[in-house]
Design a protein around this motif. Structure first.
Motif, PDB file in Angstrom:
ATOM      1  N   ARG A 170      -4.316  -4.972  -1.615  1.00 16.70           N
ATOM      2  CA  ARG A 170      -5.561  -5.730  -1.459  1.00 16.70           C
ATOM      3  C   ARG A 170      -5.480  -6.669  -0.267  1.00 16.70           C
ATOM      4  NH1 ARG A 170      -7.687  -8.360  -6.671  1.00 16.70           N
ATOM      5  NH2 ARG A 170      -9.469  -8.632  -5.322  1.00 16.70           N
ATOM      6  N   ILE A 171      -4.294  -7.229  -0.036  1.00 13.33           N
ATOM      7  CA  ILE A 171      -4.112  -8.098   1.127  1.00 13.33           C
ATOM      8  C   ILE A 171      -4.310  -7.296   2.402  1.00 13.33           C
ATOM      9  CG2 ILE A 171      -2.409  -9.421   2.439  1.00 13.33           C
ATOM     10  CD1 ILE A 171      -1.334 -10.400  -0.285  1.00 13.33           C
ATOM     11  N   LYS A 172      -3.722  -6.119   2.464  1.00 10.63           N
ATOM     12  CA  LYS A 172      -3.897  -5.274   3.647  1.00 10.63           C
ATOM     13  C   LYS A 172      -5.363  -4.936   3.862  1.00 10.63           C
ATOM     14  CE  LYS A 172       0.678  -3.219   3.708  1.00 10.63           C
ATOM     15  NZ  LYS A 172       1.479  -2.017   3.560  1.00 10.63           N
ATOM     16  N   GLY A 173      -6.077  -4.671   2.779  1.00  8.04           N
ATOM     17  CA  GLY A 173      -7.490  -4.324   2.882  1.00  8.04           C
ATOM     18  C   GLY A 173      -8.354  -5.473   3.367  1.00  8.04           C
ATOM     19  N   THR A 199      -7.036 -13.576   8.106  1.00 12.30           N
ATOM     20  CA  THR A 199      -6.372 -14.122   9.288  1.00 12.30           C
ATOM     21  C   THR A 199      -6.866 -15.527   9.622  1.00 12.30           C
ATOM     22  OG1 THR A 199      -7.891 -12.959  10.772  1.00 12.30           O
ATOM     23  CG2 THR A 199      -5.772 -11.904  10.319  1.00 12.30           C
ATOM     24  N   GLY A 200      -8.131 -15.802   9.408  1.00 12.46           N
ATOM     25  CA  GLY A 200      -8.648 -17.152   9.653  1.00 12.46           C
ATOM     26  C   GLY A 200      -7.993 -18.176   8.747  1.00 12.46           C
ATOM     27  N   THR A 201      -7.835 -17.821   7.491  1.00 15.88           N
ATOM     28  CA  THR A 201      -7.184 -18.714   6.537  1.00 15.88           C
ATOM     29  C   THR A 201      -5.726 -18.920   6.907  1.00 15.88           C
ATOM     30  OG1 THR A 201      -8.662 -17.867   4.822  1.00 15.88           O
ATOM     31  CG2 THR A 201      -6.737 -19.078   4.086  1.00 15.88           C
ATOM     32  N   MET A 202      -5.072 -17.852   7.349  1.00 20.34           N
ATOM     33  CA  MET A 202      -3.670 -17.966   7.748  1.00 20.34           C
ATOM     34  C   MET A 202      -3.525 -18.834   8.990  1.00 20.34           C
ATOM     35  SD  MET A 202      -1.975 -14.274   6.977  1.00 20.34           S
ATOM     36  CE  MET A 202      -3.398 -13.222   7.153  1.00 20.34           C
ATOM     37  N   ASN A 257       2.059  -7.151   6.403  1.00 20.35           N
ATOM     38  CA  ASN A 257       3.493  -7.058   6.145  1.00 20.35           C
ATOM     39  C   ASN A 257       4.035  -8.460   5.877  1.00 20.35           C
ATOM     40  OD1 ASN A 257       6.315  -6.949   6.405  1.00 20.35           O
ATOM     41  ND2 ASN A 257       6.214  -5.223   7.811  1.00 20.35           N
ATOM     42  N   ALA A 258       4.249  -8.793   4.605  1.00 15.82           N
ATOM     43  CA  ALA A 258       4.679 -10.133   4.211  1.00 15.82           C
ATOM     44  C   ALA A 258       6.040 -10.481   4.798  1.00 15.82           C
ATOM     45  CB  ALA A 258       4.706 -10.252   2.690  1.00 15.82           C
TER      46      ALA A 258
END
Length: 65
Positions: A5-8, A14-17, A35-36
């Motif tokens: 789900r993260i990949k999706g 990316t904005g939150t990161m 890729n964590a």
């Protein structure tokens, strides 16, 4: 949230990161692409953290989603 789900939702996240880890570049996030392990490595590198601390930050981020 699981890794698939993260990949999706990577582009939306990316904005939150970037808010959380402002020293990460767009290229860092593009290459990480869900890729964590890579992301933790970049967090470690950019912030001078121990590997365990960087991995814990990434896990906390994943749990917060």
């Amino acid at each position: 949230m699981n890794e698939d789900r993260i990949k999706g939702k990577w582009k939306q996240l990316t904005g939150t990161m970037k808010e959380k880890w402002g020293k990460l570049t767009d290229d860092d996030l593009r290459v990480a692409e869900g890729n964590a392990e890579y992301l933790a490595g970049k967090v470690q590198e950019r912030y001078g953290l121990a590997r365990d601390a960087a991995e814990e930050q990434v896990r906390e981020f994943e749990r917060s989603l």
